[in-house]
Design a protein around this motif. Structure first.
Motif, PDB file in Angstrom:
ATOM      1  N   ASP A   1      33.785  34.498  46.530  1.00  0.00           N
ATOM      2  CA  ASP A   1      34.933  33.604  46.381  1.00  0.00           C
ATOM      3  C   ASP A   1      35.133  33.121  44.947  1.00  0.00           C
ATOM      4  O   ASP A   1      36.254  32.816  44.550  1.00  0.00           O
ATOM      5  CB  ASP A   1      34.790  32.393  47.300  1.00  0.00           C
ATOM      6  CG  ASP A   1      34.994  32.749  48.764  1.00  0.00           C
ATOM      7  OD1 ASP A   1      35.564  33.830  49.048  1.00  0.00           O
ATOM      8  OD2 ASP A   1      34.577  31.947  49.621  1.00  0.00           O
TER       9      ASP A   1
ATOM     10  N   LEU B   1      33.768  34.837  42.072  1.00  0.00           N
ATOM     11  CA  LEU B   1      33.762  35.919  41.086  1.00  0.00           C
ATOM     12  C   LEU B   1      35.181  36.416  40.817  1.00  0.00           C
ATOM     13  O   LEU B   1      35.981  36.559  41.740  1.00  0.00           O
ATOM     14  CB  LEU B   1      32.911  37.096  41.566  1.00  0.00           C
ATOM     15  CG  LEU B   1      31.407  36.959  41.425  1.00  0.00           C
ATOM     16  CD1 LEU B   1      30.714  38.177  42.023  1.00  0.00           C
ATOM     17  CD2 LEU B   1      31.000  36.786  39.984  1.00  0.00           C
ATOM     18  N   VAL B   2      35.470  36.688  39.552  1.00  0.00           N
ATOM     19  CA  VAL B   2      36.745  37.276  39.149  1.00  0.00           C
ATOM     20  C   VAL B   2      36.452  38.407  38.168  1.00  0.00           C
ATOM     21  O   VAL B   2      35.354  38.504  37.612  1.00  0.00           O
ATOM     22  CB  VAL B   2      37.689  36.243  38.488  1.00  0.00           C
ATOM     23  CG1 VAL B   2      38.120  35.187  39.475  1.00  0.00           C
ATOM     24  CG2 VAL B   2      37.074  35.629  37.256  1.00  0.00           C
ATOM     25  N   CYS B   3      37.431  39.241  37.953  1.00  0.00           N
ATOM     26  CA  CYS B   3      37.294  40.322  36.985  1.00  0.00           C
ATOM     27  C   CYS B   3      37.137  39.718  35.588  1.00  0.00           C
ATOM     28  O   CYS B   3      37.949  38.885  35.180  1.00  0.00           O
ATOM     29  CB  CYS B   3      38.533  41.216  37.046  1.00  0.00           C
ATOM     30  SG  CYS B   3      38.567  42.507  35.779  1.00  0.00           S
TER      31      CYS B   3
ATOM     32  N   CYS C   1      40.530  40.707  33.331  1.00  0.00           N
ATOM     33  CA  CYS C   1      41.854  40.135  33.570  1.00  0.00           C
ATOM     34  C   CYS C   1      41.817  38.786  34.288  1.00  0.00           C
ATOM     35  O   CYS C   1      42.843  38.142  34.439  1.00  0.00           O
ATOM     36  CB  CYS C   1      42.716  41.109  34.360  1.00  0.00           C
ATOM     37  SG  CYS C   1      42.186  41.336  36.079  1.00  0.00           S
ATOM     38  N   LYS C   2      40.646  38.383  34.754  1.00  0.00           N
ATOM     39  CA  LYS C   2      40.437  37.101  35.461  1.00  0.00           C
ATOM     40  C   LYS C   2      41.123  37.042  36.829  1.00  0.00           C
ATOM     41  O   LYS C   2      41.332  35.970  37.374  1.00  0.00           O
ATOM     42  CB  LYS C   2      40.898  35.908  34.612  1.00  0.00           C
ATOM     43  CG  LYS C   2      40.324  35.876  33.212  1.00  0.00           C
ATOM     44  CD  LYS C   2      38.829  35.757  33.209  1.00  0.00           C
ATOM     45  CE  LYS C   2      38.315  35.569  31.790  1.00  0.00           C
ATOM     46  NZ  LYS C   2      37.451  36.596  31.326  1.00  0.00           N
ATOM     47  N   ASN C   3      41.475  38.187  37.404  1.00  0.00           N
ATOM     48  CA  ASN C   3      42.067  38.218  38.740  1.00  0.00           C
ATOM     49  C   ASN C   3      40.999  38.482  39.794  1.00  0.00           C
ATOM     50  O   ASN C   3      39.865  38.822  39.476  1.00  0.00           O
ATOM     51  CB  ASN C   3      43.161  39.278  38.816  1.00  0.00           C
ATOM     52  CG  ASN C   3      44.402  38.869  38.063  1.00  0.00           C
ATOM     53  OD1 ASN C   3      44.763  37.697  38.034  1.00  0.00           O
ATOM     54  ND2 ASN C   3      45.055  39.833  37.431  1.00  0.00           N
ATOM     55  N   GLN C   4      41.384  38.332  41.048  1.00  0.00           N
ATOM     56  CA  GLN C   4      40.473  38.511  42.176  1.00  0.00           C
ATOM     57  C   GLN C   4      39.893  39.936  42.212  1.00  0.00           C
ATOM     58  O   GLN C   4      40.536  40.888  41.803  1.00  0.00           O
ATOM     59  CB  GLN C   4      41.199  38.258  43.489  1.00  0.00           C
ATOM     60  CG  GLN C   4      41.508  36.797  43.745  1.00  0.00           C
ATOM     61  CD  GLN C   4      40.262  35.963  43.890  1.00  0.00           C
ATOM     62  OE1 GLN C   4      40.043  35.083  43.097  1.00  0.00           O
ATOM     63  NE2 GLN C   4      39.453  36.232  44.863  1.00  0.00           N
ATOM     64  N   ILE C   5      38.672  40.016  42.716  1.00  0.00           N
ATOM     65  CA  ILE C   5      38.026  41.301  42.954  1.00  0.00           C
ATOM     66  C   ILE C   5      37.657  41.377  44.427  1.00  0.00           C
ATOM     67  O   ILE C   5      37.635  40.365  45.123  1.00  0.00           O
ATOM     68  CB  ILE C   5      36.771  41.481  42.066  1.00  0.00           C
ATOM     69  CG1 ILE C   5      35.814  40.306  42.245  1.00  0.00           C
ATOM     70  CG2 ILE C   5      37.155  41.650  40.610  1.00  0.00           C
ATOM     71  CD1 ILE C   5      34.525  40.455  41.501  1.00  0.00           C
ATOM     72  N   ARG C   6      37.380  42.594  44.887  1.00  0.00           N
ATOM     73  CA  ARG C   6      37.013  42.773  46.293  1.00  0.00           C
ATOM     74  C   ARG C   6      35.796  43.681  46.380  1.00  0.00           C
ATOM     75  O   ARG C   6      35.529  44.482  45.491  1.00  0.00           O
ATOM     76  CB  ARG C   6      38.180  43.342  47.092  1.00  0.00           C
ATOM     77  CG  ARG C   6      38.619  44.725  46.642  1.00  0.00           C
ATOM     78  CD  ARG C   6      39.801  45.229  47.460  1.00  0.00           C
ATOM     79  NE  ARG C   6      40.332  46.445  46.882  1.00  0.00           N
ATOM     80  CZ  ARG C   6      39.894  47.668  47.143  1.00  0.00           C
ATOM     81  NH1 ARG C   6      38.894  47.829  47.990  1.00  0.00           N
ATOM     82  NH2 ARG C   6      40.433  48.727  46.573  1.00  0.00           N
TER      83      ARG C   6
ATOM     84  N   CYS D   1      38.348  45.723  40.952  1.00  0.00           N
ATOM     85  CA  CYS D   1      39.515  44.995  40.476  1.00  0.00           C
ATOM     86  C   CYS D   1      40.692  45.961  40.595  1.00  0.00           C
ATOM     87  O   CYS D   1      40.763  46.954  39.859  1.00  0.00           O
ATOM     88  CB  CYS D   1      39.353  44.534  39.032  1.00  0.00           C
ATOM     89  SG  CYS D   1      40.858  43.738  38.394  1.00  0.00           S
TER      90      CYS D   1
ATOM     91  N   ASP E   1      43.813  45.354  39.902  1.00  0.00           N
ATOM     92  CA  ASP E   1      44.741  45.215  38.780  1.00  0.00           C
ATOM     93  C   ASP E   1      44.312  46.050  37.575  1.00  0.00           C
ATOM     94  O   ASP E   1      45.147  46.672  36.920  1.00  0.00           O
ATOM     95  CB  ASP E   1      44.870  43.750  38.372  1.00  0.00           C
ATOM     96  CG  ASP E   1      45.534  42.903  39.451  1.00  0.00           C
ATOM     97  OD1 ASP E   1      46.340  43.453  40.232  1.00  0.00           O
ATOM     98  OD2 ASP E   1      45.246  41.704  39.514  1.00  0.00           O
TER      99      ASP E   1
END
Length: 57
Positions: A9, A11-13, A16-21, A31, A33
């Motif tokens: 919940d 952690l981000v890339c 780019c600071k966007n969500q990762i899965r 990521c 994106d």
């Protein structure tokens, strides 16, 4: 053991600071994106852009 939901919940890339899965095999973080795969080794995500692997579309 794997990665906890709480860690996923927050952690981000790093690029780019966007969500990762989590990957289906739970062996990496993706990521969408940036199109990068961050591997998980010994239950530790390797969140370095230099170490990330490009994923094929």
């Amino acid at each position: 053991m794997g990665i906890s939901k709480e860690l996923l919940d927050i952690l981000v890339c790093p690029k780019c600071k966007n969500q990762i899965r989590l990957t289906e095999k739970q062996d990496g973080l993706i990521c969408d994106d940036c199109g990068l795969l961050y591997e998980i080794k010994d239950d530790i995500p390797i969140m370095l852009v230099e170490e990330a692997k490009p994923i094929k579309p």
